[in-house]
Structures are given as C-alpha cells and as structure tokens.
Write an enzyme that holds these catalytic residues in place. Structure first.
Site, mmCIF file in Angstrom:
data_model
loop_
_atom_site.group_PDB
_atom_site.id
_atom_site.type_symbol
_atom_site.label_atom_id
_atom_site.label_comp_id
_atom_site.label_asym_id
_atom_site.label_seq_id
_atom_site.Cartn_x
_atom_site.Cartn_y
_atom_site.Cartn_z
ATOM 1 C CG ASP D 16 33.608 -6.784 4.277
ATOM 2 O OD1 ASP D 16 33.166 -5.655 4.560
ATOM 3 O OD2 ASP D 16 34.798 -6.991 3.970
ATOM 4 N NE ARG D 96 41.350 -18.126 5.954
ATOM 5 C CZ ARG D 96 40.667 -17.275 6.698
ATOM 6 N NH1 ARG D 96 39.714 -17.695 7.539
ATOM 7 N NH2 ARG D 96 40.914 -15.983 6.625
ATOM 8 C CG ASP D 125 42.610 -16.273 3.640
ATOM 9 O OD1 ASP D 125 43.375 -17.213 3.917
ATOM 10 O OD2 ASP D 125 42.555 -15.222 4.305
ATOM 11 C CB SER D 180 43.010 -6.316 5.711
ATOM 12 O OG SER D 180 42.434 -7.566 5.478
#
Lengths: 406, 406, 406, 406
Positions: D16, D96, D125, D180
């Site tokens: 990705d 994050r 996210d 995922s």
C-alpha cells in the site's frame, strides 16, 4: 443536485432566508416548504406568509411554539442549573432542537426529502440543526446554502435580490443592527460588528430587552416564584403556564437591568467567538432554582448534579439534544426534582438578581439541628470526633509512614 | 486526661478562646501555647499578647500571615474558579489549612503534644482544623473543648469567666453582633440569629464590608486587573503583592456593594445551614479569572476544569486541603494556567461586577477566523459538512435501526 | 441502656450472633427478634430456628430472599458494569442493603425499636447495615455489640458461651476456617489469617466454590446468555429466574476455575485490607454484559456510563444503596438499558471467561458501514477530512500562536 | 494540487505505502521522503530502504523508536490503568502520536510542506495521525491517499503496481493474512475478514503472538515485576529498559496464552467495528500496576484516577495525545505515581494473569490496624459510631421528613 424534490426551510421572513427560498428553487429545481415559528423572538410571524407566497411557496407552516419551547426545552434544561463555560445560559442552543424536530415532522407530513436552514458554516447552529435532523430522520438530505453558495457578502445578496425580484423591504427586518442577532423567549444574542474585539465594551444601544443598570429603578423589585418539581408554576402567587412565566420574568428582569452578559466562548467548530447575551428571565430563574434546591435537595445528589452539569451543558451547546446521552443525563436530573417545590423570593435591583428568602414544605433544612442554640439533643456533638477520626485515618497512616504532607 | 503536657491553641483573644485557655490549663493540667494570626480579619492581633499573658501563657505566637494566606491558598483556589454548591466562594474553608499548618509547626517547635481550637461540634471548621492537624502530625492529640465541656450557653461561659477571673472586657470583641461571624482577607461570614429562618432576609446592618447596592455610587467604577499565570499581579497597572491585591479589591468592591451572598449550604457533618457571606474582592476575582481564561485556555482543558471544579471545591470545603487528592487536582489545574496572562477590565456598579473587556498576548481568540466578514480562506466552511456528518453518524445508524429518537 | 424494648438481630445461627442474642437480652434487658435469611450463602437456614428458640427467642424470622436479592440488587448493579477499584465485584456490599431493609421492616412489624448486627467496628459492613437502617427508619436505635462489649477474642467468646449455657455446637459452623468469611449467591469473601500479609499467596484449600484453574477441565465450556433490557433471562436458551441464572453460572464458572480474585482494597473506614473473593457467576456476567452492550449501546452513553461507574461503585461499597445519589445514578443507568438485549456466547476455560460471540436484534453494529470492503456509498470517506480539520482547529490555532505542543 | 513540494510519508515498505509513494510523485508532482520506524512490529525495517530507493526516493529515514515508544508513550499511559470501553488496551492508538511527531520533525528537517499516511478514511488512525500533525505544525498539508484516490480494491492496487513497475514482491509482506493488521511492541490488532460478523469466533490461526490457552504449559509461570514511580524497571530482579520490559513480558505472556481480546468497539468516526487484539505484556502490566497501586496509593487519589481514566482513554483513542487536555490529565496522573514503587508477583497460567503477591517500602497497608486480631489500640472501634451517625445524618433528616426511602 437533481435528487431533491421538496425541501422544508426554516424561514424567518428576513432577507437571508428569502434569498434562500429562491436559491433553493433555482439551484435544486425543487419545491420549497417554509416553516416559520414564534418562539418568542418578539417579531410578528404572520407577515412571513405573504412573503413566502410572493416567492411562490405553496406549503407554508406558521406556528406558535412558545409554550412547547419553554415547557419541553427551557424548563428541563433549567432543572440542571445549566451554564456553558461558567457563564452562558444557552439561549440559542436550546431553541434549535425544537426547530429541527418541527422541520423533520413537516418533512414527513409533506413528503419532503430535504431540509434547509440559514445558518452559516462557521457557527454552532448549523451543527445543532443538522444533528437534530439526522437523529430524527437519518436519510434526510440537508442543504446549508451558506456552505454552498458564493453569496458571501451583503452586496452579493442584495444583487441576487435585485436579479430575482425579491422585494427590497424583506431586508428591512432586524438587520438594521450591525450585529448578528438571534432571539427567542429565553434570550437575544449579539455577535459581530465591533464586538469582534474582545477588549471593546459593548455599546449601550446594542441591548434591546434590558435597560442599563444605571437607568433602572432606584428601588428594588421583589418577586416570589413558586416551584413545583423543579419548574416555576406561579409568580407572586399567580399560576402561569411556562412561557407566560418566562415572558413575565423577561419584563421584570429587563426593567431592572438584569441579564446582560458579555463573554468569549468556545464554539463546537473549534474557534473562540465573542458574544453578548441578554437573558433577563433566565438569569433570575437560574439563581432562584439553585435557591429552592438548596432547601430541598440532598447534599450528595446536589453535588452529583453539579459534577454532571458541565457535560450536560456541553451536550446541549454542541447540538446533541436528540441523543441517548442527553436522555441519560435528563433521567438522572429529573429523578432529583421530585421534591424541588416551594417558594423563592428574589430581589431585583439595577442589574442584580439576589435571593431574599426561600421556603418549602419539602425543606430538608432543620432549624432544630442547625441552630447555634441548644438543640435539645437532636445532634450529639461527640459523634463528630469519631467522624473526623475515621475520615482522617488514611491521612494519618500515610503521614505516619513518612509520606509528603504539604 | 493526664497525658497532655503542652497544647497549642488557636487563640483569637476573644471571650471563647480565653475561656478555653483557662479550661485547658485546669482540665488537662497542661501548659498552653497561644497562636494568633493576622489573616486579614480586620482586627488588631497584638492585643492578644497581653490577654494571653494575663492568662498565664508563656509561649505566645502572634503572626502576620496575610501574604502567605493569599499567595499559597486563596490564589491557587481561584485558579480553579472554585465555587461550592454553585454559590459559595469558600472564604472560611480556605483559611483553615493555613491555621492547621501553623498550629502543627508551632507544636513541633515548642514540643507540644496537642492542639486545640474553638470550633463547635456542629460545624465544618472542627473537621478542617483536625483533618489538617492529623495529616501533618498523625500522632497529635486534638482537644476540641466545645465537644467536651458543658459550657453550652453564653451564661455559663460568663459564669466561668467570673469564677476564674477572666477579665470582662475580653467579651467586648466582635460579639456585639447577634451573628456567629468569621472573617479573613477573603470574606466575612454570618450565621445564626434570625438567619436561622431561611425565608427571612438578612438585616441591612448585619453587613460590615460592603455598602448596600442602593447606597453605592451612582456611576460605575472601572478597574483593570493584570494576570500572570492565573494570578493577579497588578491593579490598574500598579504591581501588587497577593494580599495587597485582595485588600484593594475588597475596598473597591465593598464600596460598590459587591459580594454579598445569602445561601443555604450543606455542611460536611450532614446538616443544612443558612449563611451570609461578604466577599467583595473574591467576587470580582472569580469573574475576572473566567474572563482571562476565556481568551487563553483551550476549550477542552477549560471544560475539563469545569467538570473537576465541583470535586475540588468539595475537597476544600470538607477540609482535605492537606490530602493527596487536593494535590492531584491542583497539579491538573496549575498545568492549565501557564498561559493565563493578560488584562481584564471590570465594571463595578451597585452590586454587580461585570466584564467590560479582556486582552492577552497569549490570546487564542482569532478575529481572522471568527469574523462574520470574509476571512480570506482562514476557515473552509465546507469542512463543517464532514464534521457534522461524522458526528451524526452514530445517531443516524441508531435512527436507521428504529431506535427511540425523542 | 434501659430504653430499648425489642431489638431485631441479623442472626446467622453461628457462634457470634448466638452470643449476641444472649448478650442483648442481658445487657439491654430486652426482647430479641431474630432474622435469618437465605441469600445463597450455601448453608441451611432452617437450623437457626431451633437455635434461636433454645436461646429464648420468641419471634423468629427465617426467609428465602435469593430471588429478591439477585433481581433487585445484583442485577441492577451489573447493569452498570460495576467494579470497585478496578477489581472487586462488590459481592458483600450488595447484600447488605437487602438485610438492612428486612431488619427495618421486621422492626416495624414487631414493634421493635432497635436493630443489631454482628459486624465488627473495623469493617465496612457495620456502615452498610447502619446507613441502610437509619435511611429507612431514622429514629431506630442501632446496637453494634462488637463496638460495645469486651468479648474481643475467641477465648472470651467461648467463656461467655460456657457461662451462659450457649450450646457448644453453635461454634461448629463455618468457623473451622482460619479466615473471616462471608457468602451469598454472588460470592464468598475471605479475610484475615495469613492473608494479612499481602505478599503471601492464598492457600489453595481456602477456596470453596471454584476448582483451581490447574485442575479444571482440559476442554473449554461454551455457554450462551440471553439478555433482555440489560438482564440475563436465559442460559443456553432455557429461561430462568434471576437467582437461578446466578446459581447456574456459579456452578459452571466454579467448575472452570473462574472468578478468583486476590486484592488489597480501601475500606470506607480508612484502612487498607487484603481480601480474596470467589465470584464465578459474577465474573462471567460482567464480561458478558459488556459484550452485549458493545453491540447495543450508543458510544456516548457507553462512555458516560464508564465515567459514572466508579462513583456508583463507591456509593454501593460505602453503604449508600438507600440514598438519593444511588437512585439518581440508577435512573441514568437504567435509561440506557432499554435496548441491551441479545445473546452472548462465552468461552470458559481454566480460569478465563472470554467472549466468543455476540448478536442482537437491537445491534447498532452495521457491517455495511464498518466493512473494509466496498460499502456501496454508505459512508463517504471525504467527510473524514472536514471532521478532522474542525476537530484540529483549536489545536492549530494554539500552535499557530506558539503554544507548547509537546 | 501543485502547491505541494515535498511530502514525508509514513512508509512501511509494504504494498500500500509503496503504491502511495508512486501515487504522490505522480499526482502531486512532488518529492517524497519516506519514514520507516521500528516500533516493535516484528518485521525488519532495513529492507524498506532498498524499496524506497527503487521507487526513486532520495531522503530515506529508518529509525529504531522502540525505547522512546515504550518510555514516553506506553509507560505514561499505563500509569493511568488505561482501558478504552472497559476492554481495549489502546495498542494502536498509543503508537500514532509518536509517528505523527517524527513525521513533523522530519518535515521540518527536510523542508517538506506536507505529510502523508496510508490510513483509510473510515478508521481512527487517519484522525490520530492528522490531529497530531496539525497540533505540531499547524500549517502542514496532509495528504490521505485513501480518501482521495480511486484505488479502492486490491485488484486496482495490483493493476497500478503493474502499470508503474512497482516490484511484485512488495506485496508479499504481512498481507497474506485475510485480516487488516497493525503491530507494535504493545500489540497486534486484527480487523476485517470473517471478523466482520461479531457472532463468529476468531479462528485459532489468526493469532500470532500468543499460543492458545489450551496448548500453553500445564504449570504456571511466576514473574516478579519491580516498579519505580509507576513504571516497571526490573523483571525478576533484572533491571531492564522500558522496551526490554515489554518485549520480555510479551514473550512470557504469549507463551502462556495471555492477552487475547475480542471486542466490538466504537470508533471516533462514528461506527462500531469488531477487532481482535493480542496484548500479552500489556495485559500483565495492567493487572500488576493496579496491584502495586493497591498498596501505595491513597484511597481518594485512587478513586479520582478511576473516575478520570475513561476520559483519558478517550482522549488517547480519539487521537488527542498532543493536546492540552492530555497534558492536564497526565499532570494529575503523574502527581500520584511518586510512591508507586515496589514489587508485584504475577502468576501466568493458560490465559490468565493473576496477582500472587505485592510488597512495597512505600506501602500504606498497615497490618497492625487492619488485623482481625487485637490491634493494641491502633484503631478505636468506638469512632465508627460517630462516623456512621454523621454520615447518616442527611439520610435521617430526609427520612424524618417523609422523603422516599426506597
């Protein structure tokens, strides 16, 4: 934009929303239904009918919602002693859920698939209208012209009027003021103009509902408010319906210079803004409600209410009236109001609303215990020693083990 | 009762605590150390020396704690916009931790094993004194004569005086009032007398520090307060120390009839009591602090402060200043005050303290974004649609699945 | 001590409360009414009748309260996912209000003016019994022998028995254990003995209801719990009454080594104590309830419940079940449970209760929106940009003005 | 789109983000800087260099952030016993803010005007990355390709690769899984695939870090954790740095089947989603931290921490690490940890982490007071009577006045 067939518009009859009628018809090629409500803004709503007709509107709703507004929105909110950011009585916020509800109900009645409003893209009101609409009709289309069109100045709006033959006198209403205003039975708000500098004091002639404290009567006015289950049901012994109570208190309060507020607040959309508010009746109600609660609420429920209040105020300010969290908080608040009944005597004088007395058949105040005089054994002072000793125990143990003490 | 050798007494020089000196000497056969502090109660403290000497006291402590009181107790408390039960500014509560701390420090210095105070067994003050004392010296013995003796009326006290040759003029101090009073730089409190009926308005001649709004000047007074990190450091541009600030504001406020409060409150010991409070400076400070915060605090920290405040107020009211939970809350509060700097302009008029302007170099108010005029792209109104849509998503899903909506 | 005529005693039939019967008769020269309840402690209650008769008791109440206990106390508490101090499921705390209520009701029926219990002066249970009693009958006299008498050791108690011909076999009950224990349908608790050193692990043979995880079955057990409005109404599809549910889950849980807990907790009276608890069914219920809520509760009401839960737990732990604040919190909690219906599948294995699946007709989980696959337009990802931008606005403004950022 | 000159991309080296590199270069005609961090995801990061070079990237940042991640983010979060919605340990959320911070620092170093990431438009996210970025660099441009492009399926992505000569083996990484996934030292998360039906149990071969409880060792493992000021500093007496602690606990925990979690959670963007999480070390840390706090924290600060925790968890989950409210809460939390030092002994067995013992030099547990044996006068049981009486006073007054009692 072709998928909208009919849209219900919150229509004031003023310039902006008149332009919106036309703009919706043109841009979405759809039918427009107008909805105009009297929620105590102090202007005739009936003239909106002719204006809407002149704009080609066929379905026109004009309603007096004053009683419903105060009974089902203002009163429940005041049961919580609600203030946003320590100052603001939420006068604009509390009117929006009712408008949203009626917009959706009319959409359902008229088979409309969209609603529209005249709130800008920078403010809280768009959020409040739309959260309400989505909560009540999840598939509704919302059209917010101020976020879509390019009529971003008064000049462009006026030009649009001329182009589309919108009668000029539509512009004459309430917009003489340099301020952006909103009014209902609970308050008038003022924003914009020279208020945009928070160092500058508001001009005296901005205020509409209250006299300046300086010119208010030189003798105080006393008023007695009768509460039943947290709500005011009579003034000076005369039973009144909710909106009559608020109207009356607005008059008495305004005459005594009460209820002016000048603050900088935090909008839900992320910016600070400066606003002035005039809330004569609400200011009296807030203080009086605390006074009747001071006699009739248990300490711990009173404190818990105070801890929950900022959250409840935020929920309303942000537009979540029609939400599970508001209903949850309301259930807690209403549970506490069963005994909040009695009479409060208020003194109004040149800008101040102060409590002069309170009494209640459901009072938990017990003179025989509270007295400084001999209480005939109602309270054993020796109990206090054990109370203090055990409350101190954790502190003593910690100190005994050398923990920080100051 | 033979195990006490020396006791430090919080001594005012008045009748009650003079009787306590003698009663302690007799009952416990111990030495008494007196401690008298000026915390701004408005009476000379030096005369207490001769009175203590006359009672045979050898170790006499007389101290001016005004600056420490305001700097380390009042100011930190005001950073939180602290109010108990929506009304009370905690004037008595906030003075007790300092007295408790000095009692214990003097006990440590003089080798005393006990402390004593003149608070009754029905009130909050006994709790505040004793929790503080135990937290700071876990093994200390606390003697609370009002919980022990049988001198339960003024007549018995007077008889005790006569019996023990306690000079009559000791009784002349501040007790002319029919009220039970307490004063320090932050406020005067009044309880008892005809205040015990909460329906009866306080008599005008009860109030000491403020004129009635009705007789205050007919023109408003403006005052500018300069804040640095949440604390006032100057008035009208003149730098001042904390207690000078409060003294000054008490004068200006009192002259304008500001700071009178009449409430029914919930005591920690479980009863309701009616009290009147006079807090001229504090009333101005509370409003002004909110005003400077309105410019300089982030929204979410401001809201979190509001949610924590009732708990913080309760902690102080109940006497837990010297506790881990107070320090924990203070750490959170103080963290937010780093940028709470700037100037607030207050208008004082016949009982009202209102904000006339506020400015700050650390202001988060952004005219270019908040303006109703063209903002030159500082804010994209189209963002609001996505903001509302996602905030509405949970409500729409629920409504789409048939959940209750109103 | 002569003013008590009749006292209702919470009577277990064991040594301690049998001594109390005699001690009350002697010390207060009053009639004793005994009240013995089956709340699922796992012992026969009927034998208490003969014992009470042998002690000269004329009014003997023996009742099966298991259903009421679970339905009206345990179930409402579990609606809030209640845990005290992050660990404790409040098994003892939640039984006390029911006992207090029955003591008072029996006092009213029998014309008793006092109640009594066998809880010590150091624990929480005395507080819970007595707060309940005072709340329900404010003028009741409470006699707590452990705080009054000098029978402070087992030896003295035994001597008292001998002196007063209290049959020796009374002592044989449940006191073989070196631990102070309490049991009801929700849990067994263990305190004292070698648990008083928090570093020492509990001995395996202390536990009564659960096997050690090490000896539990080697294959997992699955169980399906059906919820209706927040309460379990069926297990594996079989409808059951509340106490049957809990009994069944205790068995299944205990067989799989589930529900052992070993903690140090903070008592309301101010000290820390170490306790071990065995709560097999409750441990399963807590996790399962969260699972059914995860599907059926709105996010904001769920979060608000989580914020209120510690307070609600504290209220129950401290003994304030019969209080306005508990009712207020319960109103909020119950308001949220209207749609908490569906089925949870639990996996039980050697000490762990984990969620294996959950489903509900009232589910707010929407696969069509949540999916990582194409959602056919159910969610417009572009909305996220505006959502983030406006949520970031206050942070951006602050950063743009040079505020601290990390 | 021509106004972006250089963009820093959070680059994993997988398919990705490799596509994103190319897409950014093409779409924005800008330079791309890649940033790849080892935060313990369990994959080599160095291979990302060659891949980035192959894509024409000139400025490549590859960093080992494991220690910083655990020390400055995971550890502070665990001081609060943080759990989101009663279950989730925030493994993804807490990583994050660190990534956002490094993206912005690298943007500042390299003169980039934009940042980019590979998070989708439906998840949390994107919010966390972007709120962090905006808070730290308010003028930064954020590019979120998943919200912009039309490569909305794996097929389209693969086609794009072929078209643009992106080497096929880029696709081989970690995406063999139907889920995922996201991993760092604190956890692995799994979403999507057949997890999208919340009734279906996760397949055994999904889990990566932990064995199934059923195949974990048949004898328990004990481990001792040494705390200093709230943080673990040694395991079994061996001093370790923060990330070494977490790595070690992940291994021990995973070997014993600990840390699997299967929940439905509420995303900030408004939908519910089902996720599975594997957090072996974190699960042990949470329980152990509560255990050491149970000995060393004062009751009231512990309770206040519990009341604030849900808010703190929400702040982190929603992406507001870099915010004033997080700093405010952290200040309160950290204030409480000064004495949270000592040793906790944990028992790990087939999926359960239970506390077997705890000790501390700063312990507030006082055996001499808590004991069921004679305490030699350390605690006066008679104090309990006064304690209860005054705590009951408000309830008694209310009951005496006929208020509702049940």
């Amino acid at each position: 934009m072709s998928d909208v067939k009919k849209v219900v518009l919150a229509y004031s009859g003023g310039l902006d929303t008149s332009v919106i009628v036309k703009w919706l018809q043109e841009t979405y090629d759809c039918e427009v239904v107008t909805f105009t409500a009297d929620i105590g803004q102090g202007e005739e709503v009936e003239p909106a009918r002719a204006k809407a007709q002149a704009l080609g509107v066929k379905e026109i709703y004009i309603e007096d919602l004053r009683e419903e507004f105060v009974r089902d929105y203002v009163y429940p909110m005041f049961r919580a002693n609600t203030i946003y950011e320590g100052e603001y009585l939420l006068g604009t916020s509390i009117a929006r859920p009712l408008i949203a509800k009626r917009l959706i109900e009319i959409a359902n009645q008229t088979g409309a698939d969209a609603i529209s409003h005249g709130a800008t893209g920078k403010g809280n009101d768009q959020v409040r209208f739309e959260l309400g609409a989505y909560a009540l009709k999840p598939g509704v289309k919302v059209i917010a012209p101020w976020r879509e069109w390019d009529l971003t100045s008064r000049e462009k709006l006026m030009a649009y009027c001329q182009q589309h033959d919108i009668p000029v006198d539509f512009t004459s209403q309430k917009k003489k003021s340099p301020y952006s205003m909103d009014a209902n039975l609970l308050h008038i708000s003022y924003e914009g103009g020279n208020l945009e500098d928070p160092w500058v004091e508001a001009e005296e002639d901005m205020w509409r509902w209250s006299v300046a404290p300086e010119v208010a009567p030189d003798t105080p006015t006393y008023v007695e408010l009768t509460y039943d289950k947290g709500d005011i049901v009579a003034i000076d012994g005369v039973p009144m319906r909710p909106h009559e109570v608020l109207e009356k208190l607005n008059h008495i309060g305004g005459d005594n210079g009460i209820g002016r507020l000048d603050i900088v607040e935090n909008r839900y959309v992320g910016m600070k803004s400066r606003g002035c508010y005039e809330t004569p009746g609400g200011t009296i109600m807030l203080r009086a409600h605390r006074a009747i609660e001071s006699l009739t609420l248990d300490r711990e429920e009173a404190h818990l209410k105070d801890e929950l209040m900022p959250k409840y105020a935020e929920v309303i300010y942000n537009g979540y009236w029609w939400s599970p969290e508001r209903r949850m908080l309301q259930a807690a608040i209403d549970e506490t109001q069963k005994n909040v009944s009695g009479v409060v005597r208020m003194k109004l004088y040149k800008g101040s609303a102060t409590v002069a007395g309170r009494k209640s058949d459901a009072s938990l105040f017990d003179e025989s215990i509270a007295t400084f005089e001999d209480d005939a054994g109602a309270y054993d002072q020796k109990d206090a020693e054990g109370f203090i000793k055990l409350n101190a125990l954790r502190l003593r143990i910690a100190a005994g083990k050398g923990r920080q003490q100051d």
